[in-house]
Design an enzyme around this catalytic site. Structure first.
Site, PDB file in Angstrom:
ATOM      1  N   GLU A 123     -11.202   1.164  -3.427  1.00  0.00           N
ATOM      2  CA  GLU A 123     -11.699   0.844  -1.541  1.00  0.00           C
ATOM      3  C   GLU A 123     -12.252   2.056  -1.327  1.00  0.00           C
ATOM      4  O   GLU A 123     -11.514   3.255  -0.875  1.00  0.00           O
ATOM      5  CB  GLU A 123     -10.385   0.526  -1.102  1.00  0.00           C
ATOM      6  CG  GLU A 123     -10.361   0.414   0.363  1.00  0.00           C
ATOM      7  CD  GLU A 123      -8.764  -0.334   1.078  1.00  0.00           C
ATOM      8  OE1 GLU A 123      -7.941  -0.719  -0.184  1.00  0.00           O
ATOM      9  OE2 GLU A 123      -8.879  -0.374   2.344  1.00  0.00           O
TER      10      GLU A 123
ATOM     11  N   LYS B 269      -2.742   5.361  -2.587  1.00  0.00           N
ATOM     12  CA  LYS B 269      -3.610   6.041  -1.912  1.00  0.00           C
ATOM     13  C   LYS B 269      -4.549   7.506  -3.003  1.00  0.00           C
ATOM     14  O   LYS B 269      -3.225   7.790  -3.532  1.00  0.00           O
ATOM     15  CB  LYS B 269      -3.472   6.440  -0.381  1.00  0.00           C
ATOM     16  CG  LYS B 269      -2.647   5.127   0.349  1.00  0.00           C
ATOM     17  CD  LYS B 269      -4.272   4.722   1.228  1.00  0.00           C
ATOM     18  CE  LYS B 269      -3.915   3.782   2.447  1.00  0.00           C
ATOM     19  NZ  LYS B 269      -4.872   3.377   2.766  1.00  0.00           N
TER      20      LYS B 269
ATOM     21  N   GLY C  99      -4.220  -3.534   6.463  1.00  0.00           N
ATOM     22  CA  GLY C  99      -3.060  -4.181   6.977  1.00  0.00           C
ATOM     23  C   GLY C  99      -3.325  -2.449   8.316  1.00  0.00           C
ATOM     24  O   GLY C  99      -4.449  -1.565   7.451  1.00  0.00           O
TER      25      GLY C  99
ATOM     26  N   LYS D  59      -1.120  -1.005  -4.299  1.00  0.00           N
ATOM     27  CA  LYS D  59      -2.353   0.242  -3.905  1.00  0.00           C
ATOM     28  C   LYS D  59      -1.936   1.157  -4.187  1.00  0.00           C
ATOM     29  O   LYS D  59      -0.965   1.835  -2.778  1.00  0.00           O
ATOM     30  CB  LYS D  59      -3.151  -0.887  -2.597  1.00  0.00           C
ATOM     31  CG  LYS D  59      -3.812   0.127  -2.000  1.00  0.00           C
ATOM     32  CD  LYS D  59      -4.226  -0.085  -0.752  1.00  0.00           C
ATOM     33  CE  LYS D  59      -4.500  -0.042   0.637  1.00  0.00           C
ATOM     34  NZ  LYS D  59      -5.243  -0.658   1.181  1.00  0.00           N
TER      35      LYS D  59
ATOM     36  N   LYS E   8      -9.720  -6.145   8.358  1.00  0.00           N
ATOM     37  CA  LYS E   8      -8.922  -6.156   9.114  1.00  0.00           C
ATOM     38  C   LYS E   8      -8.931  -6.652   9.881  1.00  0.00           C
ATOM     39  O   LYS E   8     -10.408  -5.871  10.595  1.00  0.00           O
ATOM     40  CB  LYS E   8      -8.556  -4.944   8.815  1.00  0.00           C
ATOM     41  CG  LYS E   8      -8.117  -4.048   8.191  1.00  0.00           C
ATOM     42  CD  LYS E   8      -7.858  -2.321   7.859  1.00  0.00           C
ATOM     43  CE  LYS E   8      -7.570  -2.226   7.143  1.00  0.00           C
ATOM     44  NZ  LYS E   8      -7.633  -0.025   7.294  1.00  0.00           N
TER      45      LYS E   8
ATOM     46  N   ASP F  55      -7.669   3.487  -2.647  1.00  0.00           N
ATOM     47  CA  ASP F  55      -7.906   3.986  -1.864  1.00  0.00           C
ATOM     48  C   ASP F  55      -8.260   4.788  -1.548  1.00  0.00           C
ATOM     49  O   ASP F  55      -7.637   5.958  -1.147  1.00  0.00           O
ATOM     50  CB  ASP F  55      -7.499   2.938  -0.616  1.00  0.00           C
ATOM     51  CG  ASP F  55      -7.963   2.547   0.477  1.00  0.00           C
ATOM     52  OD1 ASP F  55      -9.017   2.621   0.864  1.00  0.00           O
ATOM     53  OD2 ASP F  55      -7.112   1.784   1.855  1.00  0.00           O
TER      54      ASP F  55
ATOM     55  N   SER G 282       0.978  -1.413   0.095  1.00  0.00           N
ATOM     56  CA  SER G 282       0.204  -0.112   0.145  1.00  0.00           C
ATOM     57  C   SER G 282       0.683   1.565  -0.410  1.00  0.00           C
ATOM     58  O   SER G 282       1.668   1.899   0.766  1.00  0.00           O
ATOM     59  CB  SER G 282      -0.417   0.190   1.642  1.00  0.00           C
ATOM     60  OG  SER G 282      -1.510   1.009   1.472  1.00  0.00           O
TER      61      SER G 282
ATOM     62  N   ASP H 281     -13.969  -1.273   3.080  1.00  0.00           N
ATOM     63  CA  ASP H 281     -13.249  -1.173   4.496  1.00  0.00           C
ATOM     64  C   ASP H 281     -13.041  -0.569   5.879  1.00  0.00           C
ATOM     65  O   ASP H 281     -14.155  -1.823   6.356  1.00  0.00           O
ATOM     66  CB  ASP H 281     -11.753  -0.809   4.120  1.00  0.00           C
ATOM     67  CG  ASP H 281     -10.987  -0.517   5.336  1.00  0.00           C
ATOM     68  OD1 ASP H 281     -11.095  -0.953   6.030  1.00  0.00           O
ATOM     69  OD2 ASP H 281      -9.217  -0.216   5.312  1.00  0.00           O
TER      70      ASP H 281
END
Ligand code: OSB
Ligand code: MG
Length: 384
Positions: A222, A172, A299, A170, A271, A197, A144, A247
């Site tokens: 996400e 952000k 995570g 991934k 998670k 995400d 990530s 998430d």
């Protein structure tokens, strides 16, 4: 068999590089390490709350309070025979999932060690998705990547991780830093497994932004909308080809069922900390399998203690997509466990096979990271 001593430690671990998301920048990661002792066996767990209520409402101080005043006394006041019994004991406490998961994870380690089983074996025995499944030796993992100063810097960061072996990236995103980032990474790496995400930073009125990335061949988008929302995500999902993945919105198997049946997402990020622990994580895994929806393990920048459990749960059959499970050195100069977690040239990570978490906690590294520590003993909570 009983647990008679529980230790909480607040630890601070400097990240190798700041980690920026739409809700803020992490520089030093602060978590609570939970240690349970009894019958000569030590179990370790990690509570993934952080210094402030940014990702969720929990903080390390709320988690410490709930652990000290409500959850730890419940464990001392009762005989428990498996980690699966803990959620019932903890159920009277509304919410505070990260606090619950911190203690539950230490119990999983303790009971697995008592039975000389690895966590992966213990989780396998608890899942119902596929009984004849054979646990893998290694799992495919992803990385990530936080927001970077420029799209160029992001592309170079991604290149570095691909060179290290990671095969799923991934990135952000946040308002004003989204479509251009996807385009920049896609232009440079047309075939890499890529997902984004948003950490709840957008509104339904921003749907055009997600339509603009609908042709970028993303694995998933996400948590684009509010942190507790399911309904608006179901509207957004109907407008997109790309799968949404929730998430923040999923706190339980009931939430997961609502989201899947309402079409709010097609994939779930599990998670364990967010959903109150491994027992609930496994319930969501099994439920998603019945809905033919893949899951993957998210995570929270865990130390090796929390990572060990996450890697073990991610070895279950319906964890069909690579998780946010990166090498220790992607996060920390010094992890709390030995050996530290590594990723090989194929982008895979070994699933520990030793008893419990399957790695040793380094007392030296743990002491060096500890900010405060408190010990609780069973007899102090005796009611008679
Ligand atoms: O939303 O997945 C998230 C880290 C902290 C809080 C929220 C998230 C994340 C990550 C990092 O994306 C995942 C990791 O531990 O590698
Ligand atoms: Mg997320």
């Amino acid at each position: 068999m009983s647990i008679d001593r529980i230790e909480l430690r607040l630890v601070e671990m400097p990240l190798v590089a700041p980690f920026e998301t739409s809700f803020g920048v992490e520089v030093v990661e602060e978590h609570i390490i939970v240690r349970v002792d009894g019958d000569g066996i030590t179990g370790w767990g990690e509570c993934v709350a952080s210094d402030g209520p940014w990702y969720s409402y929990e903080t390390n101080r709320t988690a410490w309070h709930v652990l000290q005043d409500f959850l730890i006394p419940r464990v001392f006041e009762n005989e428990i025979h498996s980690a699966m019994e803990f959620p019932k004991l903890a159920a009277r406490v509304r919410g505070h999932n990260m606090a619950k998961a911190g203690l539950e994870s230490a119990l999983w380690d303790w009971f697995a060690k008592a039975q000389n089983k690895s966590l992966a074996q213990a989780f396998h025995a608890a899942q119902t998705a596929q009984r004849d499944y054979v646990l893998p030796e290694r799992i495919v993992v992803g990385v990530s990547v936080g927001l970077q100063a420029t799209p160029r810097a992001l592309v170079e960061r991604v290149r570095g991780y691909l060179q290290e072996g990671y095969t799923r990236i991934k990135i952000k995103i946040k308002p004003g830093h989204d479509v251009e980032l996807v385009r920049a990474v896609r232009a440079e790496f047309p075939n890499v497994r890529l997902q984004v995400d948003a950490n709840s930073a957008y509104h339904l009125a921003d749907a055009a932004i997600f339509r603009a990335m609908d042709d970028a061949n993303l694995l998933l988008i996400e948590q684009p909308l509010s942190n507790d929302d399911i309904f608006q995500h179901s509207k957004l999902q109907r407008e997109l080809k790309t799968a949404l993945c929730l998430d923040e919105s999923i706190h339980s198997a009931d939430d997961a069922e609502a989201a899947l049946e309402l079409g709010a997402c097609r994939i779930i990020n599990i998670k364990p900390g967010r959903v109150s622990g491994y027992a609930e994580a496994i319930k969501i895994h099994d439920l998603a399998a019945r809905h033919n929806a893949p899951v993957w393990c998210g995570g929270m920048l865990e130390s090796g203690i929390g990572r060990a459990g996450n890697v073990a749960v991610a070895a279950l059959p319906n964890f069909k997509l690579p998780g946010d499970l990166s090498a220790s050195r992607r996060y920390y100069k010094q992890d709390l466990v030995e050996p530290e977690f590594t990723v090989d040239a194929e982008g895979k990570m070994r699933v520990p096979t030793g008893p419990g978490i399957g790695v040793e906690v380094s007392q030296k590294n743990l002491d060096a990271a500890t900010v405060s520590c408190q010990v609780f003993r069973r007899n102090h909570f005796a009611t008679q």
